[in-house]
Design an enzyme around this catalytic site. Structure first.
Site, short mmCIF file in Angstrom:
data_model
loop_
_atom_site.label_atom_id
_atom_site.label_comp_id
_atom_site.label_asym_id
_atom_site.label_seq_id
_atom_site.Cartn_x
_atom_site.Cartn_y
_atom_site.Cartn_z
N VAL A 11 13.46 -51.61 -36.76
CA VAL A 11 12.07 -51.47 -37.19
C VAL A 11 11.88 -51.96 -38.63
O VAL A 11 11.00 -52.78 -38.91
CB VAL A 11 11.61 -50.00 -37.05
CG1 VAL A 11 10.30 -49.76 -37.77
CG2 VAL A 11 11.46 -49.66 -35.57
N LYS A 152 8.37 -53.50 -29.44
CA LYS A 152 9.39 -53.41 -28.40
C LYS A 152 10.57 -54.28 -28.83
O LYS A 152 10.36 -55.44 -29.19
CB LYS A 152 8.89 -53.98 -27.06
CG LYS A 152 7.69 -53.30 -26.49
CD LYS A 152 7.34 -53.90 -25.12
CE LYS A 152 6.76 -55.31 -25.17
NZ LYS A 152 5.47 -55.46 -25.85
N LYS A 205 2.49 -41.66 -31.29
CA LYS A 205 3.71 -42.42 -31.01
C LYS A 205 4.53 -41.74 -29.89
O LYS A 205 4.98 -42.38 -28.95
CB LYS A 205 4.55 -42.53 -32.29
CG LYS A 205 5.92 -43.12 -32.09
CD LYS A 205 5.87 -44.58 -31.65
CE LYS A 205 7.21 -45.01 -31.08
NZ LYS A 205 7.18 -46.37 -30.57
N ASN A 209 5.39 -43.14 -25.92
CA ASN A 209 6.72 -43.26 -25.32
C ASN A 209 6.91 -42.30 -24.15
O ASN A 209 7.55 -42.64 -23.15
CB ASN A 209 7.81 -43.05 -26.38
CG ASN A 209 8.08 -44.33 -27.15
OD1 ASN A 209 7.50 -45.36 -26.87
ND2 ASN A 209 8.96 -44.26 -28.14
N GLY A 254 14.17 -48.92 -11.34
CA GLY A 254 15.46 -49.45 -11.79
C GLY A 254 16.52 -48.37 -11.81
O GLY A 254 16.55 -47.50 -10.92
N GLY A 258 16.63 -46.21 -20.88
CA GLY A 258 17.61 -45.93 -21.93
C GLY A 258 17.05 -46.37 -23.25
O GLY A 258 15.83 -46.36 -23.46
N CYS A 261 14.90 -45.05 -28.09
CA CYS A 261 13.62 -44.34 -28.27
C CYS A 261 13.25 -43.40 -27.13
O CYS A 261 13.07 -42.20 -27.37
CB CYS A 261 12.51 -45.34 -28.52
SG CYS A 261 12.71 -46.21 -30.08
N LYS A 264 15.35 -40.02 -26.65
CA LYS A 264 15.25 -39.06 -27.76
C LYS A 264 13.81 -38.61 -27.98
O LYS A 264 13.56 -37.45 -28.32
CB LYS A 264 15.87 -39.63 -29.03
CG LYS A 264 14.95 -40.48 -29.89
CD LYS A 264 15.53 -40.75 -31.26
CE LYS A 264 14.81 -41.89 -31.97
NZ LYS A 264 13.39 -41.70 -32.22
N LYS A 321 18.07 -53.22 -22.25
CA LYS A 321 17.06 -54.11 -21.67
C LYS A 321 17.34 -55.53 -22.14
O LYS A 321 18.17 -55.73 -23.03
CB LYS A 321 15.65 -53.65 -22.04
CG LYS A 321 15.32 -53.73 -23.52
CD LYS A 321 13.84 -53.45 -23.65
CE LYS A 321 13.38 -53.42 -25.06
NZ LYS A 321 11.94 -53.26 -25.17
P1 NAD Z 1 18.22 -48.18 -36.85
O1 NAD Z 1 19.26 -47.18 -36.64
O2 NAD Z 1 18.34 -49.55 -36.27
O3 NAD Z 1 18.03 -48.40 -38.44
C1 NAD Z 1 17.95 -47.37 -39.36
C2 NAD Z 1 18.50 -47.90 -40.69
O4 NAD Z 1 18.26 -46.92 -41.70
C3 NAD Z 1 20.01 -48.14 -40.68
O5 NAD Z 1 20.27 -49.47 -41.09
C4 NAD Z 1 20.55 -47.12 -41.69
O6 NAD Z 1 21.68 -47.61 -42.40
C5 NAD Z 1 19.37 -46.92 -42.59
N1 NAD Z 1 19.36 -45.68 -43.36
C6 NAD Z 1 19.59 -44.41 -42.92
N2 NAD Z 1 19.49 -43.54 -43.94
C7 NAD Z 1 19.19 -44.25 -45.04
C8 NAD Z 1 18.99 -43.91 -46.41
N3 NAD Z 1 19.05 -42.67 -46.82
N4 NAD Z 1 18.72 -44.92 -47.27
C9 NAD Z 1 18.66 -46.20 -46.86
N5 NAD Z 1 18.86 -46.57 -45.58
C10 NAD Z 1 19.13 -45.62 -44.69
O7 NAD Z 1 16.85 -47.51 -36.41
P2 NAD Z 1 15.56 -48.20 -35.77
O8 NAD Z 1 15.80 -48.51 -34.34
O9 NAD Z 1 15.07 -49.27 -36.69
O10 NAD Z 1 14.55 -46.96 -35.80
C11 NAD Z 1 14.03 -46.44 -37.01
C12 NAD Z 1 12.91 -45.49 -36.66
O11 NAD Z 1 11.84 -46.20 -35.99
C13 NAD Z 1 13.29 -44.36 -35.72
O12 NAD Z 1 12.56 -43.20 -36.05
C14 NAD Z 1 12.85 -44.87 -34.37
O13 NAD Z 1 12.57 -43.83 -33.45
C15 NAD Z 1 11.59 -45.62 -34.71
N6 NAD Z 1 11.22 -46.69 -33.80
C16 NAD Z 1 12.18 -47.49 -33.26
C17 NAD Z 1 11.80 -48.53 -32.41
C18 NAD Z 1 12.84 -49.43 -31.78
O14 NAD Z 1 12.49 -50.15 -30.87
N7 NAD Z 1 14.08 -49.42 -32.24
C19 NAD Z 1 10.45 -48.75 -32.13
C20 NAD Z 1 9.50 -47.94 -32.74
C21 NAD Z 1 9.90 -46.90 -33.56
#
Ligand code: NAD
Length: 432
Positions: A11, A152, A205, A209, A254, A258, A261, A264, A321
């Site tokens: 993100v 996505k 949000k 989901n 399917g 998984g 998101c 959890k 996916k």
């Molecule tokens: P991710 O695990 O890919 O990335 C999180 C990043 O944050 C990591 O690189 C980690 O090193 C860093 N981090 C953690 N603690 C930190 C700190 N104290 N200082 C600096 N960096 C720090 O996570 P993501 O998939 O990008 O998801 C992030 C959030 O967005 C989550 O809450 C998730 O639910 C939400 N989200 C994810 C998606 C998706 O498709 N992945 C879509 C919408 C929302």
């Protein structure tokens, strides 16, 4: 505008890059020094179509930089995004420790007014918690804004650049105005920016989901009933999808949902409802159905082969996916684990997720460099991710490579009739 994005994952990296692409000056901060080093060299820590080129261009033009030091990035920014992970805690709740730690560090670094934007998916009430943490640490003025992300994985750049809508929970006009300005380039084509209170933005949000996960589990149950009554889920899907009240997307059965998101977030909604003495009964069922769905393909293999010990199964697709290398909570993991513990030799192929999968399974699984290599001597093929390259394979070549021509298709890629004619025993989901 000058922006800091804390957390450079799926993100944060996409959001930061897209904000830079629209002319802002962005610093992406992460505590993972290796990740930042590789980004500075132009190497992506994740696979996301189109990302590398966009990062390279904006880095070269000096609008996008990467840092491990949060204070400097915060001091230079007007808007600070928190985009760190909110993993599932042991009790199913969303773990807010990273979000709140970043909020505290941001507050300590502040040198004037900042908009602190929470982009991570967080339970209702988190904006209030963030505000309290920041207020304790600084006397500078600030706004806390909730701006959940709906992108996505696999289509993240497009989703971010052309969103269906932008949701902003803001409690004061100054923060709201800056967010409207920031998002103006993304909402010009008519996508609305929806201003609301923080609690509604936070819940929106999870509601999105949870609704999508519900559609998946619902269609999986319809598919299971199709198998029992001799109906075809593709026809049922076509029939209901043309009803405008239902719509045609997200109706594919399917092997269970998984990713990082849905699992959890479904649990987190149930948890924060339960904390208020409310049992979210539908989501409980959604989750149960999902767990069971993940076991059905292996059950079918057992029925087909009688016993699995000593068999060799080829697996096409490991990522949760297509168009991502992400394997977090991928249905392929419990499925492969079940095969391994039944004494099966697993030969797997995925176009992007092999590096991640090697970290998970090590030498317990053989990884093929090409899809056809995985088929050599296989007693069966399991298709677990609907990558485009699996959709039109050379069936004659497959027949030659496999020891026995059986396909367990968890993604309904092929027409059952055609598969029979091509000489395969073909199992799919909800079809006959
Ligand atoms: P991710 O695990 O890919 O990335 C999180 C990043 O944050 C990591 O690189 C980690 O090193 C860093 N981090 C953690 N603690 C930190 C700190 N104290 N200082 C600096 N960096 C720090 O996570 P993501 O998939 O990008 O998801 C992030 C959030 O967005 C989550 O809450 C998730 O639910 C939400 N989200 C994810 C998606 C998706 O498709 N992945 C879509 C919408 C929302």
């Amino acid at each position: 505008m000058r922006i800091a994005v804390v957390g450079t994952g799926y993100v944060g990296l996409v959001a930061g890059t897209c904000f830079a692409e629209s002319g802002n000056e962005v610093v992406c901060v992460d505590q993972d020094a290796a990740k930042i080093r590789s980004l500075r060299r132009g190497k992506m820590p994740i696979y996301e179509p189109g990302l590398e080129e966009l990062v390279r261009r904006n880095s070269q033009e000096g609008r996008l930089t990467f840092a491990t030091q949060l204070p400097k990035a915060v001091r230079a920014a007007e808007i600070v995004f928190i985009a760190v992970g909110t993993p599932q805690g042991e009790d199913g709740s969303a773990d807010l420790q990273h979000v709140l730690a970043v909020a505290r560090d941001v507050a300590r670094a502040m040198n004037g007014y900042k908009v602190i934007v929470n982009k991570s998916t967080v339970p209702v009430g988190t904006a209030v918690k963030v505000r309290e943490v920041v207020r304790r640490e600084t006397t500078h003025p600030f706004s806390v804004v909730s701006n959940p992300e709906f992108l996505k994985q696999g289509a993240a750049i497009d989703d971010f650049m052309k969103p269906d809508r932008v949701v902003v929970g803001a409690e004061d006009p100054r923060g709201a105005a800056l967010m409207s300005e920031l998002y103006a380039p993304f909402t010009r084509t008519g996508a609305p920016i929806m201003m609301m209170d923080c609690a509604s933005a936070e819940l929106a949000k999870y509601a999105a989901n949870a609704m999508l996960a519900t559609r998946i589990s619902f269609m999986n149950e319809i598919a299971n009933v199709c198998e029992l009554v001799g109906a075809d889920v593709d026809e049922v899907r076509r029939a209901i999808g043309s009803d405008r009240r239902i719509g045609s997307s997200f109706l594919f059965p399917g092997i269970g949902y998984g990713g990082s998101c849905f699992p959890k977030d479904v649990k987190a909604v149930m948890h924060f409802a339960a904390e208020r003495d409310y049992e979210f009964k539908i989501l409980k069922a959604v989750e149960t159905v999902n767990q069971l769905q993940k076991t059905r393909l292996v059950a079918r293999m057992r029925t087909h082969f009688g016993h699995l010990k000593g068999k060799t199964i080829a697996v096409w697709g490991l990522a949760f996916k297509p168009r991502t290398d992400d394997m977090r909570e991928a249905p392929s993991i419990p499925l492969i684990e079940a095969l391994l513990s039944a004494g099966v030799t697993v030969q797997a192929y995925d176009p992007e997720a092999t590096r991640v999968a090697k970290g998970l399974f090590g030498a317990r699984v053989t990884f093929a460099a090409r899809s056809y290599d995985a088929l050599k001597g296989a007693d069966g093929l399991a298709i677990l991710t609907e990558w485009n390259e699996f959709r039109r394979p050379d069936f004659a070549k497959m027949l030659k490579l496999m020891r026995s021509p059986v396909i367990f298709d968890g993604r309904n890629l092929f027409a059952p009739e055609q598969m029979k004619q091509s000489g395969f025993t073909y199992y799919s989901i909800g079809r006959h």
